[in-house]
Structures are given as C-alpha cells and as structure tokens.
Design a protein around this motif. Sequence first.
Motif, PDB file in Angstrom:
ATOM      1  N   ALA A 278       0.868  -1.178   0.000  1.00 37.26           N
ATOM      2  CA  ALA A 278       0.000   0.000   0.000  1.00 37.26           C
ATOM      3  C   ALA A 278       0.900   1.222   0.000  1.00 37.26           C
ATOM      4  O   ALA A 278       1.933   1.242   0.676  1.00 37.26           O
ATOM      5  CB  ALA A 278      -0.896  -0.003   1.234  1.00 37.26           C
ATOM      6  N   VAL A 279       0.510   2.232  -0.774  1.00 36.18           N
ATOM      7  CA  VAL A 279       1.357   3.415  -0.952  1.00 36.18           C
ATOM      8  C   VAL A 279       0.497   4.668  -0.870  1.00 36.18           C
ATOM      9  O   VAL A 279      -0.573   4.737  -1.487  1.00 36.18           O
ATOM     10  CB  VAL A 279       2.089   3.388  -2.316  1.00 36.18           C
ATOM     11  CG1 VAL A 279       2.919   4.669  -2.502  1.00 36.18           C
ATOM     12  CG2 VAL A 279       2.961   2.151  -2.443  1.00 36.18           C
ATOM     13  N   GLY A 280       0.969   5.651  -0.138  1.00 37.22           N
ATOM     14  CA  GLY A 280       0.354   6.973  -0.124  1.00 37.22           C
ATOM     15  C   GLY A 280       1.422   8.024  -0.340  1.00 37.22           C
ATOM     16  O   GLY A 280       2.444   8.006   0.339  1.00 37.22           O
ATOM     17  N   VAL A 281       1.192   8.900  -1.313  1.00 34.73           N
ATOM     18  CA  VAL A 281       2.154   9.954  -1.623  1.00 34.73           C
ATOM     19  C   VAL A 281       1.450  11.297  -1.496  1.00 34.73           C
ATOM     20  O   VAL A 281       0.335  11.482  -1.991  1.00 34.73           O
ATOM     21  CB  VAL A 281       2.741   9.799  -3.036  1.00 34.73           C
ATOM     22  CG1 VAL A 281       3.890  10.791  -3.242  1.00 34.73           C
ATOM     23  CG2 VAL A 281       3.231   8.384  -3.274  1.00 34.73           C
ATOM     24  N   LEU A 282       2.103  12.212  -0.833  1.00 34.98           N
ATOM     25  CA  LEU A 282       1.527  13.521  -0.544  1.00 34.98           C
ATOM     26  C   LEU A 282       2.490  14.593  -1.034  1.00 34.98           C
ATOM     27  O   LEU A 282       3.681  14.539  -0.716  1.00 34.98           O
ATOM     28  CB  LEU A 282       1.312  13.660   0.963  1.00 34.98           C
ATOM     29  CG  LEU A 282       0.478  14.817   1.489  1.00 34.98           C
ATOM     30  CD1 LEU A 282      -0.982  14.659   1.063  1.00 34.98           C
ATOM     31  CD2 LEU A 282       0.573  14.856   3.011  1.00 34.98           C
ATOM     32  N   ARG A 283       1.973  15.546  -1.801  1.00 34.52           N
ATOM     33  CA  ARG A 283       2.803  16.660  -2.281  1.00 34.52           C
ATOM     34  C   ARG A 283       2.268  17.955  -1.689  1.00 34.52           C
ATOM     35  O   ARG A 283       1.095  18.290  -1.874  1.00 34.52           O
ATOM     36  CB  ARG A 283       2.828  16.696  -3.806  1.00 34.52           C
ATOM     37  CG  ARG A 283       3.712  17.798  -4.380  1.00 34.52           C
ATOM     38  CD  ARG A 283       4.171  17.452  -5.775  1.00 34.52           C
ATOM     39  NE  ARG A 283       5.130  16.354  -5.763  1.00 34.52           N
ATOM     40  CZ  ARG A 283       5.377  15.565  -6.816  1.00 34.52           C
ATOM     41  NH1 ARG A 283       4.708  15.739  -7.940  1.00 34.52           N
ATOM     42  NH2 ARG A 283       6.280  14.603  -6.731  1.00 34.52           N
ATOM     43  N   LEU A 284       3.142  18.654  -0.972  1.00 30.76           N
ATOM     44  CA  LEU A 284       2.750  19.854  -0.248  1.00 30.76           C
ATOM     45  C   LEU A 284       3.261  21.101  -0.948  1.00 30.76           C
ATOM     46  O   LEU A 284       4.446  21.210  -1.277  1.00 30.76           O
ATOM     47  CB  LEU A 284       3.320  19.820   1.175  1.00 30.76           C
ATOM     48  CG  LEU A 284       2.925  18.612   2.024  1.00 30.76           C
ATOM     49  CD1 LEU A 284       3.673  18.639   3.342  1.00 30.76           C
ATOM     50  CD2 LEU A 284       1.436  18.583   2.265  1.00 30.76           C
ATOM     51  N   TYR A 285       2.336  22.020  -1.168  1.00 28.33           N
ATOM     52  CA  TYR A 285       2.641  23.340  -1.681  1.00 28.33           C
ATOM     53  C   TYR A 285       2.184  24.361  -0.629  1.00 28.33           C
ATOM     54  O   TYR A 285       1.423  24.028   0.266  1.00 28.33           O
ATOM     55  CB  TYR A 285       1.886  23.602  -2.986  1.00 28.33           C
ATOM     56  CG  TYR A 285       2.133  22.598  -4.079  1.00 28.33           C
ATOM     57  CD1 TYR A 285       3.197  22.751  -4.960  1.00 28.33           C
ATOM     58  CD2 TYR A 285       1.289  21.501  -4.250  1.00 28.33           C
ATOM     59  CE1 TYR A 285       3.414  21.837  -5.981  1.00 28.33           C
ATOM     60  CE2 TYR A 285       1.503  20.583  -5.266  1.00 28.33           C
ATOM     61  CZ  TYR A 285       2.572  20.757  -6.132  1.00 28.33           C
ATOM     62  OH  TYR A 285       2.771  19.844  -7.136  1.00 28.33           O
ATOM     63  N   PRO A 286       2.627  25.609  -0.745  1.00 22.78           N
ATOM     64  CA  PRO A 286       2.062  26.614   0.151  1.00 22.78           C
ATOM     65  C   PRO A 286       0.538  26.676   0.012  1.00 22.78           C
ATOM     66  O   PRO A 286       0.010  26.898  -1.072  1.00 22.78           O
ATOM     67  CB  PRO A 286       2.728  27.910  -0.329  1.00 22.78           C
ATOM     68  CG  PRO A 286       4.030  27.466  -0.920  1.00 22.78           C
ATOM     69  CD  PRO A 286       3.707  26.148  -1.587  1.00 22.78           C
ATOM     70  N   GLU A 287      -0.161  26.345   1.097  1.00 21.59           N
ATOM     71  CA  GLU A 287      -1.612  26.475   1.233  1.00 21.59           C
ATOM     72  C   GLU A 287      -2.434  25.427   0.486  1.00 21.59           C
ATOM     73  O   GLU A 287      -3.647  25.532   0.426  1.00 21.59           O
ATOM     74  CB  GLU A 287      -2.066  27.885   0.841  1.00 21.59           C
ATOM     75  CG  GLU A 287      -1.430  28.955   1.726  1.00 21.59           C
ATOM     76  CD  GLU A 287      -2.055  30.315   1.529  1.00 21.59           C
ATOM     77  OE1 GLU A 287      -2.955  30.448   0.684  1.00 21.59           O
ATOM     78  OE2 GLU A 287      -1.631  31.246   2.223  1.00 21.59           O
ATOM     79  N   ARG A 288      -1.808  24.377  -0.056  1.00 26.36           N
ATOM     80  CA  ARG A 288      -2.597  23.272  -0.605  1.00 26.36           C
ATOM     81  C   ARG A 288      -1.736  22.022  -0.665  1.00 26.36           C
ATOM     82  O   ARG A 288      -0.509  22.076  -0.503  1.00 26.36           O
ATOM     83  CB  ARG A 288      -3.137  23.600  -2.000  1.00 26.36           C
ATOM     84  CG  ARG A 288      -2.118  23.580  -3.117  1.00 26.36           C
ATOM     85  CD  ARG A 288      -2.787  23.783  -4.470  1.00 26.36           C
ATOM     86  NE  ARG A 288      -1.856  23.719  -5.578  1.00 26.36           N
ATOM     87  CZ  ARG A 288      -1.522  22.600  -6.212  1.00 26.36           C
ATOM     88  NH1 ARG A 288      -2.071  21.447  -5.845  1.00 26.36           N
ATOM     89  NH2 ARG A 288      -0.661  22.618  -7.199  1.00 26.36           N
ATOM     90  N   ALA A 289      -2.405  20.867  -0.909  1.00 26.67           N
ATOM     91  CA  ALA A 289      -1.691  19.593  -0.997  1.00 26.67           C
ATOM     92  C   ALA A 289      -2.390  18.689  -2.002  1.00 26.67           C
ATOM     93  O   ALA A 289      -3.604  18.794  -2.221  1.00 26.67           O
ATOM     94  CB  ALA A 289      -1.634  18.921   0.369  1.00 26.67           C
ATOM     95  N   ASP A 290      -1.629  17.792  -2.627  1.00 28.97           N
ATOM     96  CA  ASP A 290      -2.147  16.746  -3.495  1.00 28.97           C
ATOM     97  C   ASP A 290      -1.856  15.392  -2.850  1.00 28.97           C
ATOM     98  O   ASP A 290      -0.768  15.177  -2.296  1.00 28.97           O
ATOM     99  CB  ASP A 290      -1.477  16.784  -4.876  1.00 28.97           C
ATOM    100  CG  ASP A 290      -1.836  18.019  -5.679  1.00 28.97           C
ATOM    101  OD1 ASP A 290      -2.860  18.650  -5.372  1.00 28.97           O
ATOM    102  OD2 ASP A 290      -1.085  18.360  -6.610  1.00 28.97           O
ATOM    103  N   TYR A 291      -2.841  14.481  -2.947  1.00 26.97           N
ATOM    104  CA  TYR A 291      -2.669  13.136  -2.399  1.00 26.97           C
ATOM    105  C   TYR A 291      -2.989  12.118  -3.477  1.00 26.97           C
ATOM    106  O   TYR A 291      -3.969  12.240  -4.218  1.00 26.97           O
ATOM    107  CB  TYR A 291      -3.587  12.915  -1.203  1.00 26.97           C
ATOM    108  CG  TYR A 291      -3.617  11.477  -0.727  1.00 26.97           C
ATOM    109  CD1 TYR A 291      -2.511  10.909  -0.113  1.00 26.97           C
ATOM    110  CD2 TYR A 291      -4.748  10.678  -0.914  1.00 26.97           C
ATOM    111  CE1 TYR A 291      -2.527   9.592   0.318  1.00 26.97           C
ATOM    112  CE2 TYR A 291      -4.779   9.359  -0.479  1.00 26.97           C
ATOM    113  CZ  TYR A 291      -3.666   8.820   0.132  1.00 26.97           C
ATOM    114  OH  TYR A 291      -3.681   7.508   0.554  1.00 26.97           O
TER     115      TYR A 291
END
Length: 339
Positions: free
Chosen positions: A225-238
């Motif tokens: 199982a894999v979860g990847v999270l990308r963080l930007y200023p004031e938002r995120a992608d999952y």
Amino acid sequence: MTDTFTAPTVQVRVDHHSAVHLAAEAARGVARERELPGALPDQAAVIASELATNLDKYASDGTLYVQPLPLGHGVEILAADRGPGMYDPERCLADGYTTSGTLGVGLGAVKRMATHFSMRSADGTHAGTWACARLTAPGEPRAEWQGVGAVCLPAEGEESCGDARAIVDTDSARTAVVLDGLGHGRPAAEAAQAALRTFHADPDRPLPEVLTRMNRALRHTRGAAVGVLRLYPERADYCGVGNIRALALTHDRVRHRLTGQPGIVGWGMPTPRVHDFPLPQGGTAVLHSDGIDARWSLDPPPSVLRLPPPLLSAALAHGHRRVRDDATVLAARSPLRLP
C-alpha cells in the motif's frame, strides 16, 4: 534536493531504570551511523539519558524514540508518556526547578545541548507529555526540517519493518511517502524498500507516475500500500493505493480525511488518481499506515491537534499504535515558500 534517511525508528520503553542506559546507547549509535562529528554522538547519548531519566522518575508508560532526522542530517530523540502532564512546561526547563529533591538540571541541559528542543504537555483525560530533541552538526540548515516529523516502527517481535517513509524537498514542492508492504517481516520489508528506492530515484515526478513506476518495481514482491503527498504553500495533493490514510489538520479540527484507492501496488494496481485539498498556513498534513488506529482522528483533543509535526508523530505512534502490525506516521507542514 534534500532527502531523508529511512531507517526504522529505535524504540526504548522506559519501564525500568536500566532503560536509561539503553536509550543512551541507542542515541549514540544512531549519531555515529549518521557520522555526526566530534563529541556529538556523546551529546546525543546525554540528551537521551536525561529524557529517559525524566520518564523513569515522573511518567507512566514512557517511551523514547530514536532515529535519524526525517529531513536533514542529524539525530532526533522523541519522548512520549501517559503521565500526569506538566502544569508549567517552561518552568520545568529552568535550571534548579525540581519536584523530586534533585538538582533539577536535566531538561535545562537537554535544551542547551540540542540544536532544537520542543516540549508540550496536556492534563486531564488526555494527559501526557511529548518532547523532541534534535542534534545536528554545525552549519546544517535548520529551517526546512522544523515542520516535519515521522515515526516508523516494526510489529512487536519483528526485527524487519514492513513499513517505510520518506520526505523530500525539491525545487518545486515537498513530497512525502508512506509505504506498507503486505504482511510484515522480511518479505514486507523487501517490498517497502523496493518502492522506496523507486521513490528516491525521481520524487519530483507527477504523483500518478510515481505510483506507476512503483507498480512496475514491485511486480516480483508481495506488493504494498502506498500513499504519496505533495505539499505546496496552502494546498496539498494526495495519491494513494491501499490503506494509507491522509488527513489535513488545523488547530481546531480534522478538515479532510482521505484513503487510497482499493488495490495493491505491484499487483493489478488501478489507474492512480490525484485528490487535492486546501492546507492553510500553519495546518498539518498527516500520512499513516493502518498500524495506526484510524479512530484517533474521530474526535482528537485540541492538545493533540496543536502539536508541531515531530511531537504529533510521537503522540500518534505512542498513543494509537497497533503493536501487532508495522506502524508509520508522518506529519508535515507546507513550506512557507518553495526551496
């Protein structure tokens, strides 16, 4: 690009005074593995010894977690307990303050020796104290790793950890991953490490491509199982497949809860999809495997929601871990600006 060292967390339960020595040796060993120069490994041992002594004297169900920094080059020593809490944590850091008739220099010494030290405490129903001491070599950049924390623990009785985690800062974003190889023990660890190597090869790719490349790399393993999270200023992608949970926290509540798509990376993985969500400045994103009981997020106390990422990771691992499974929690804040 700055990335992380991904060894599992060393756990030392402080249920007897002899654990103080074990904690010191664990911290010294991790500092030497990270090749910290000069007297820093011995300083790491002193910090761990003081924190463990404090747990032994005052706390119940106290544990030290020792590991390389989740982001940056150094050693991190976390302390967590379910003790009565501290009425005035800042006063407890002052030299000479004591409630047991000793010299009262332990926590003050830790604060002076550590590159960075933080501590929080709660009383009442959710009593407990959490502390984080980080030690780095002179000249190590510090600002970027303040907003990151992680704990990764094998199932009780297992030497190998089937979970893994990493966080990377690149020119475009901060990207975090939590991996859970199917089952536990060595075969699960092999799957997780294969996925981790793929992640590190090019962590800046679009998130669906990261999972697609992992799917190819894991075809001859148990899968994960894999979860990847990308963080930007004031938002995120999952983007996730399998039972890796992602959450967005602010100081007053859990604002978003996401779980990966059904499936296994390495075995007939579905086409991965990206979900985006707002993450206001000061908010914290959390990724965790199913070794952390998901019920923690149903009604968490404000004292937990307000913890900085290193202490939040320690609190969730200490208070909500399922000991029969590998357990990983990673907490991070969006960088105020891109590196």
